[in-house]
Motif scaffolding. Structure first.
Motif, PDB file in Angstrom:
ATOM      1  N   ASP A 145       0.815  -1.209   0.000  1.00  0.00           N
ATOM      2  CA  ASP A 145       0.000   0.000   0.000  1.00  0.00           C
ATOM      3  C   ASP A 145       0.852   1.264   0.000  1.00  0.00           C
ATOM      4  OD1 ASP A 145      -2.526  -1.232  -0.024  1.00  0.00           O
ATOM      5  OD2 ASP A 145      -2.485  -1.498   2.158  1.00  0.00           O
ATOM      6  N   GLU A 146       2.103   1.158   0.451  1.00  0.00           N
ATOM      7  CA  GLU A 146       2.999   2.305   0.566  1.00  0.00           C
ATOM      8  C   GLU A 146       4.288   2.019  -0.201  1.00  0.00           C
ATOM      9  OE1 GLU A 146       2.106   5.091   2.306  1.00  0.00           O
ATOM     10  OE2 GLU A 146       0.218   4.197   2.963  1.00  0.00           O
ATOM     11  N   ASN A 147       4.974   3.062  -0.615  1.00  0.00           N
ATOM     12  CA  ASN A 147       6.179   2.945  -1.422  1.00  0.00           C
ATOM     13  C   ASN A 147       7.411   2.683  -0.544  1.00  0.00           C
ATOM     14  OD1 ASN A 147       8.340   3.243  -3.154  1.00  0.00           O
ATOM     15  ND2 ASN A 147       7.607   5.136  -4.076  1.00  0.00           N
ATOM     16  N   PRO A 148       8.064   1.523  -0.696  1.00  0.00           N
ATOM     17  CA  PRO A 148       9.242   1.225   0.125  1.00  0.00           C
ATOM     18  C   PRO A 148      10.464   2.060  -0.247  1.00  0.00           C
ATOM     19  CG  PRO A 148       8.925  -0.494  -1.481  1.00  0.00           C
ATOM     20  CD  PRO A 148       7.734   0.418  -1.589  1.00  0.00           C
ATOM     21  N   LEU A 149      10.436   2.737  -1.395  1.00  0.00           N
ATOM     22  CA  LEU A 149      11.547   3.617  -1.740  1.00  0.00           C
ATOM     23  C   LEU A 149      11.506   4.897  -0.907  1.00  0.00           C
ATOM     24  CD1 LEU A 149      11.652   3.171  -5.616  1.00  0.00           C
ATOM     25  CD2 LEU A 149      13.085   2.061  -3.880  1.00  0.00           C
ATOM     26  N   GLU A 150      10.324   5.239  -0.402  1.00  0.00           N
ATOM     27  CA  GLU A 150      10.190   6.409   0.469  1.00  0.00           C
ATOM     28  C   GLU A 150      10.605   6.076   1.902  1.00  0.00           C
ATOM     29  OE1 GLU A 150       6.148   7.732   0.034  1.00  0.00           O
ATOM     30  OE2 GLU A 150       6.447   8.227  -2.089  1.00  0.00           O
ATOM     31  N   SER A 151      10.206   4.913   2.383  1.00  0.00           N
ATOM     32  CA  SER A 151      10.594   4.418   3.711  1.00  0.00           C
ATOM     33  C   SER A 151      10.539   2.905   3.646  1.00  0.00           C
ATOM     34  CB  SER A 151       9.639   4.933   4.791  1.00  0.00           C
ATOM     35  OG  SER A 151       9.929   4.308   6.025  1.00  0.00           O
ATOM     36  N   ILE A 152      11.634   2.265   4.004  1.00  0.00           N
ATOM     37  CA  ILE A 152      11.695   0.801   3.899  1.00  0.00           C
ATOM     38  C   ILE A 152      10.685   0.129   4.826  1.00  0.00           C
ATOM     39  CG2 ILE A 152      13.490   0.217   5.572  1.00  0.00           C
ATOM     40  CD1 ILE A 152      13.313  -1.049   1.932  1.00  0.00           C
ATOM     41  N   SER A 153      10.245   0.824   5.887  1.00  0.00           N
ATOM     42  CA  SER A 153       9.229   0.247   6.770  1.00  0.00           C
ATOM     43  C   SER A 153       7.901   0.067   6.040  1.00  0.00           C
ATOM     44  CB  SER A 153       9.039   1.090   8.029  1.00  0.00           C
ATOM     45  OG  SER A 153       8.542   2.363   7.700  1.00  0.00           O
ATOM     46  N   ASN A 154       7.764   0.687   4.882  1.00  0.00           N
ATOM     47  CA  ASN A 154       6.550   0.490   4.081  1.00  0.00           C
ATOM     48  C   ASN A 154       6.442  -0.929   3.541  1.00  0.00           C
ATOM     49  OD1 ASN A 154       5.634   3.086   4.547  1.00  0.00           O
ATOM     50  ND2 ASN A 154       6.523   3.903   2.660  1.00  0.00           N
ATOM     51  N   THR A 155       7.500  -1.726   3.668  1.00  0.00           N
ATOM     52  CA  THR A 155       7.395  -3.141   3.281  1.00  0.00           C
ATOM     53  C   THR A 155       6.423  -3.880   4.197  1.00  0.00           C
ATOM     54  OG1 THR A 155       9.303  -3.763   4.642  1.00  0.00           O
ATOM     55  CG2 THR A 155       9.719  -3.254   2.298  1.00  0.00           C
ATOM     56  N   LEU A 156       6.086  -3.267   5.321  1.00  0.00           N
ATOM     57  CA  LEU A 156       5.097  -3.866   6.236  1.00  0.00           C
ATOM     58  C   LEU A 156       3.659  -3.558   5.826  1.00  0.00           C
ATOM     59  CD1 LEU A 156       6.957  -3.131   9.569  1.00  0.00           C
ATOM     60  CD2 LEU A 156       6.448  -5.392   8.636  1.00  0.00           C
ATOM     61  N   SER A 157       3.475  -2.706   4.832  1.00  0.00           N
ATOM     62  CA  SER A 157       2.120  -2.325   4.406  1.00  0.00           C
ATOM     63  C   SER A 157       1.633  -3.271   3.304  1.00  0.00           C
ATOM     64  CB  SER A 157       2.095  -0.868   3.929  1.00  0.00           C
ATOM     65  OG  SER A 157       2.826  -0.728   2.721  1.00  0.00           O
ATOM     66  N   ILE A 158       1.668  -4.554   3.603  1.00  0.00           N
ATOM     67  CA  ILE A 158       1.336  -5.583   2.608  1.00  0.00           C
ATOM     68  C   ILE A 158      -0.160  -5.573   2.322  1.00  0.00           C
ATOM     69  CG2 ILE A 158       1.333  -8.067   2.129  1.00  0.00           C
ATOM     70  CD1 ILE A 158       3.852  -8.199   3.980  1.00  0.00           C
ATOM     71  N   ASN A 159      -0.484  -5.447   1.043  1.00  0.00           N
ATOM     72  CA  ASN A 159      -1.875  -5.452   0.589  1.00  0.00           C
ATOM     73  C   ASN A 159      -2.248  -6.841   0.086  1.00  0.00           C
ATOM     74  OD1 ASN A 159      -3.940  -5.342  -1.621  1.00  0.00           O
ATOM     75  ND2 ASN A 159      -4.131  -3.253  -0.867  1.00  0.00           N
ATOM     76  N   THR A 160      -1.440  -7.368  -0.839  1.00  0.00           N
ATOM     77  CA  THR A 160      -1.758  -8.636  -1.498  1.00  0.00           C
ATOM     78  C   THR A 160      -0.476  -9.409  -1.758  1.00  0.00           C
ATOM     79  OG1 THR A 160      -3.615  -7.549  -2.617  1.00  0.00           O
ATOM     80  CG2 THR A 160      -2.910  -9.666  -3.515  1.00  0.00           C
ATOM     81  N   ILE A 161      -0.574 -10.721  -1.656  1.00  0.00           N
ATOM     82  CA  ILE A 161       0.546 -11.594  -1.994  1.00  0.00           C
ATOM     83  C   ILE A 161       0.099 -12.540  -3.105  1.00  0.00           C
ATOM     84  CG2 ILE A 161       2.084 -13.427  -1.183  1.00  0.00           C
ATOM     85  CD1 ILE A 161       1.868 -12.166   1.622  1.00  0.00           C
ATOM     86  N   LEU A 162       0.914 -12.594  -4.141  1.00  0.00           N
ATOM     87  CA  LEU A 162       0.687 -13.557  -5.214  1.00  0.00           C
ATOM     88  C   LEU A 162       1.812 -14.570  -5.159  1.00  0.00           C
ATOM     89  CD1 LEU A 162      -0.259 -10.598  -6.550  1.00  0.00           C
ATOM     90  CD2 LEU A 162      -0.852 -12.190  -8.358  1.00  0.00           C
ATOM     91  N   LYS A 163       1.461 -15.833  -5.121  1.00  0.00           N
ATOM     92  CA  LYS A 163       2.452 -16.910  -5.148  1.00  0.00           C
ATOM     93  C   LYS A 163       2.173 -17.726  -6.399  1.00  0.00           C
ATOM     94  CE  LYS A 163       4.744 -20.400  -2.429  1.00  0.00           C
ATOM     95  NZ  LYS A 163       6.037 -20.082  -3.006  1.00  0.00           N
ATOM     96  N   ASN A 164       3.178 -17.770  -7.253  1.00  0.00           N
ATOM     97  CA  ASN A 164       3.033 -18.431  -8.546  1.00  0.00           C
ATOM     98  C   ASN A 164       1.823 -17.885  -9.311  1.00  0.00           C
ATOM     99  OD1 ASN A 164       4.081 -20.103 -10.502  1.00  0.00           O
ATOM    100  ND2 ASN A 164       3.029 -21.934  -9.752  1.00  0.00           N
TER     101      ASN A 164
END
Length: 174
Positions: A145-164
């Motif tokens: 939901d958030e841009n990790p290039l702005e703040s790496i903690s935005n990697t915690l703002s997971i919206n959706t995961i696609l596996k394969n």
């Protein structure tokens, strides 16, 4: 991350971050005298090794991040990894915390993301299948939901995961 995890018993204030997992707060309540003794030994070794005069988090992280950045700039294939199995490392979450420490130390967010994706795939010998978004590669993608290039903690703002290429069901904390 492993250094921070060894130092947690000396810095209970590090547990007060609201974004931290409940497991951290529980672990903070159960700190043993043995963990404190080990942390004191470890802090003395780090302070001596890096010539530090204080034991703040940034005083430990910055020189280590500079070492990582130096090796990365020299062409070493640096990857993320938190050395789980120690008292204050939690699979999954500690990887995000490691990325935040690297950002604190001055490593660019793009380099951090590359270390966790393409470099990891290279290390495992599967860069032809994983590690970047390209035609013909496995579609394992995390949408934020958030841009990790702005703040790496935005990697915690997971919206959706696609596996394969398949959207994964989300499990909510109960």
């Amino acid at each position: 991350m492993i250094d921070k995890s060894f130092l947690y018993p000396l810095h209970p204030e590090w547990f007060k971050n609201e974004a931290m997992l409940p497991e951290y707060q529980q672990a903070a309540k159960e700190i043993t005298t043995g963990q404190v003794a080990r942390a004191n030994i470890y802090v003395n070794v780090l302070m001596s090794e890096y010539g530090l005069s204080d034991n703040s988090l940034s005083s430990f992280i910055v020189p280590q991040a500079k070492d990582i950045q130096y090796l990365y700039n020299k062409g070493f294939n640096m990857v993320l990894g938190t050395d789980t199995g120690n008292d204050f490392n939690f699979p999954g979450y500690s990887l995000h915390e490691e990325m935040q420490l690297m950002e604190m130390g001055g490593i660019s967010n793009l380099d951090i993301i590359t270390m966790g994706t393409l470099n990891a795939a290279k290390m495992l010998g599967v860069a032809d299948q994983l590690g970047s978004v390209e035609v013909g590669k496995v579609a394992d993608i995390i949408i934020l939901d958030e841009n990790p290039l702005e703040s790496i903690s935005n990697t915690l703002s997971i919206n959706t995961i696609l596996k394969n290429g398949v959207v994964q069901k989300r499990f909510e904390n109960e």
